[in-house]
Design an enzyme around this catalytic site. Structure first.
Site, PDB file in Angstrom:
ATOM      1  N   HIS A 145      60.784  14.920  77.216  1.00 45.07           N
ATOM      2  CA  HIS A 145      62.067  15.615  77.062  1.00 45.07           C
ATOM      3  C   HIS A 145      61.850  17.057  77.520  1.00 45.07           C
ATOM      4  CE1 HIS A 145      65.843  17.033  75.538  1.00 45.07           C
ATOM      5  NE2 HIS A 145      65.264  17.825  74.652  1.00 45.07           N
ATOM      6  N   HIS A 193      74.893   2.240  83.089  1.00 46.76           N
ATOM      7  CA  HIS A 193      73.594   1.900  82.503  1.00 46.76           C
ATOM      8  C   HIS A 193      72.495   2.569  83.330  1.00 46.76           C
ATOM      9  CE1 HIS A 193      75.675  -0.949  79.940  1.00 46.76           C
ATOM     10  NE2 HIS A 193      76.278  -1.409  81.020  1.00 46.76           N
ATOM     11  N   THR A 250      72.176  24.601  72.234  1.00 46.83           N
ATOM     12  CA  THR A 250      72.846  23.299  72.326  1.00 46.83           C
ATOM     13  C   THR A 250      72.696  22.584  70.988  1.00 46.83           C
ATOM     14  OG1 THR A 250      70.927  21.981  73.031  1.00 46.83           O
ATOM     15  CG2 THR A 250      72.091  23.193  74.730  1.00 46.83           C
TER      16      THR A 250
END
Length: 322
Positions: A193, A186, A241
């Site tokens: 971003h 976690h 990606t």
């Protein structure tokens, strides 16, 4: 007879509310990795509409995806379409945008994509769209903010993919180091971003054990940097990606349509700063249900301020050029 009619009306009303109709705008590698991920897992999506400026490509991709339905775990309608189909969509996922050219600055790219988004969002809203936007195109946080502004929708119904993928990379790297399953880790990357994102370490844990007690700080910073820069490594080796982000988008979609109320570091609107950025948020059928109240350390708050400043600067340049 009256009771029968009431039951039929109830069923019809429920069906309309839960149409689970999704539109993908942009049928490039990212958009179609997402579409493929949806088809090849159990999902509540009932209809998938593919839209692209290249209509032939969108139709070809729809045919290709339909060919998998006889062996895929879920059945859903797949077809190509246009912005005119947006009116009764529950979710519109935008992966479209122009790629960055050699010698072109990030701001040049942003201004081009901002103009594209303004026209695109205008057409979608004109079709009567009243669902949820999920933005993936880069620079994602700024384009999510602009989508919110151009659409006029409540901020909770405009969501960016945020740092969900970055956090998945972080968790996988940590799981390798600690020899546990990634789902038991976690930890979150948050903020923009991009190059100013960072990990929240003081609250990260595995099996209720603080990760800072298990891994030295210097090594944690190396893992954080790896997660932040992994996209560059992938791009250098294969050009782009798309599998990772496609799977993350599918997870966000299921979270929304299933009303899962999961905590995901999507790009959500921060009222204090007035911008969107990746931050742990409860996501459900209504979009962003709430942002999680985290206490950042002094160092983490400084990093967050840097990330917010970068986003504000980019938004300001776009707005001044409009």
């Amino acid at each position: 007879m009256l009771k029968y009619k009431q039951i039929i009306r109830s069923i019809k009303g429920h069906h309309k509310q839960m149409a689970n109709k999704v539109m993908i705008v942009g049928t490039g590698n990212v958009g179609m990795s997402y579409g493929y991920a949806l088809v090849h897992q159990r999902t509540n999506v009932n209809e998938l509409i593919l839209v692209d400026i290249n209509t032939e490509d969108a139709e070809g991709e729809a045919i290709d995806l339909r060919d998998t339905l006889a062996v895929s775990p879920s059945y859903l309608k797949v077809r190509s379409g246009s912005y005119a189909d947006a009116g009764d969509c529950d979710l519109i996922v935008i992966t479209a945008g122009v790629p960055q050219k050699p010698g072109e600055t990030r701001m040049d790219l942003l201004k081009k994509n901002a103009a594209i988004f303004k026209d695109m969002i205008g057409q979608i809203m004109a079709a009567g769209f009243d669902g949820i936007f999920l933005i993936v195109s880069n620079p994602m946080d700024v384009l999510t903010y602009l989508t919110w502004r151009y659409s006029g929708l409540p901020s909770e119904r405009v969501i960016g993919s945020g740092t969900v993928l970055d956090s998945a990379r972080l968790r996988f790297r940590l799981s390798q180091r600690l020899h546990v399953h990634p789902k038991n880790v976690h930890a979150y990357q948050v903020g923009e971003h991009g190059d100013t994102e960072f990990a929240i370490w003081h609250s990260a844990n595995v099996g209720c054990q603080p990760i800072m007690d298990l891994i030295p700080k210097e090594e944690l910073l190396e893992i954080e940097d790896y997660a932040r820069k992994e996209a560059y490594t992938i791009i250098e080796k294969k050009g782009a990606t798309y599998y990772g982000i496609g799977s993350c988008m599918a997870a966000i979609t299921n979270c929304i349509l299933n009303d899962e109320m999961r905590i995901l570091p999507v790009s959500s609107y921060d009222e204090m700063s007035g911008v969107y950025f990746g931050y742990p948020s409860v996501v459900g059928r209504s979009g962003i249900v709430r942002r999680i109240g985290l206490e950042l350390s002094e160092d983490e708050q400084e990093k967050m301020n840097v990330s917010i400043a970068a986003l504000k600067s980019a938004i300001k340049e776009v707005e001044e050029g409009e």
